[in-house]
Design an enzyme around this catalytic site. Sequence first.
Site, PDB file in Angstrom:
ATOM      1  N   ARG A 207       0.836  -1.213   0.000  1.00 30.78           N
ATOM      2  CA  ARG A 207       0.000   0.000   0.000  1.00 30.78           C
ATOM      3  C   ARG A 207       0.864   1.254   0.000  1.00 30.78           C
ATOM      4  O   ARG A 207       0.542   2.229  -0.679  1.00 30.78           O
ATOM      5  CB  ARG A 207      -0.959   0.013   1.196  1.00 30.78           C
ATOM      6  CG  ARG A 207      -2.064  -1.020   1.068  1.00 30.78           C
ATOM      7  CD  ARG A 207      -2.962  -1.022   2.287  1.00 30.78           C
ATOM      8  NE  ARG A 207      -2.146  -1.292   3.469  1.00 30.78           N
ATOM      9  CZ  ARG A 207      -2.377  -0.801   4.676  1.00 30.78           C
ATOM     10  NH1 ARG A 207      -3.396  -0.010   4.906  1.00 30.78           N
ATOM     11  NH2 ARG A 207      -1.597  -1.103   5.685  1.00 30.78           N
TER      12      ARG A 207
ATOM     13  N   ASN B 189      -6.438  -2.440   2.602  1.00 30.39           N
ATOM     14  CA  ASN B 189      -6.406  -3.886   2.802  1.00 30.39           C
ATOM     15  C   ASN B 189      -7.834  -4.392   2.960  1.00 30.39           C
ATOM     16  O   ASN B 189      -8.623  -3.810   3.714  1.00 30.39           O
ATOM     17  CB  ASN B 189      -5.621  -4.247   4.070  1.00 30.39           C
ATOM     18  CG  ASN B 189      -4.124  -4.208   3.865  1.00 30.39           C
ATOM     19  OD1 ASN B 189      -3.630  -4.249   2.749  1.00 30.39           O
ATOM     20  ND2 ASN B 189      -3.392  -4.134   4.955  1.00 30.39           N
TER      21      ASN B 189
END
Length: 99
Positions: A24, A42
């Site tokens: 990320r 997520n």
Amino acid sequence: MDDGDETVRLTAWVRGRVQGVGFRWWVRARALELGLAGSATNLDDGRVEVVAEGPRSKCRLLLDLLNGDHAEPARPGKVTGVTERWTGPRGEPPGFHER
């Protein structure tokens, strides 16, 4: 107006070993370099959902980076697949966020 400059929203669901490996953070850095707004989140099933808004050409570049194995700097983790959806923009706030 060139289609590459049309503002769009890309939602990409990235499968593979993409949680707990800095993925990320890497997506956020690439999106900010491209001037895109959005987030990388997520999901409970192990995927990462990437939402990006901006010029179509820049969103396509981000999608290529998500799909490609030769991104620089090297993409963390191991991507086994990416599912994409293109829609009209919803007005993401400026910046790119990890969630």
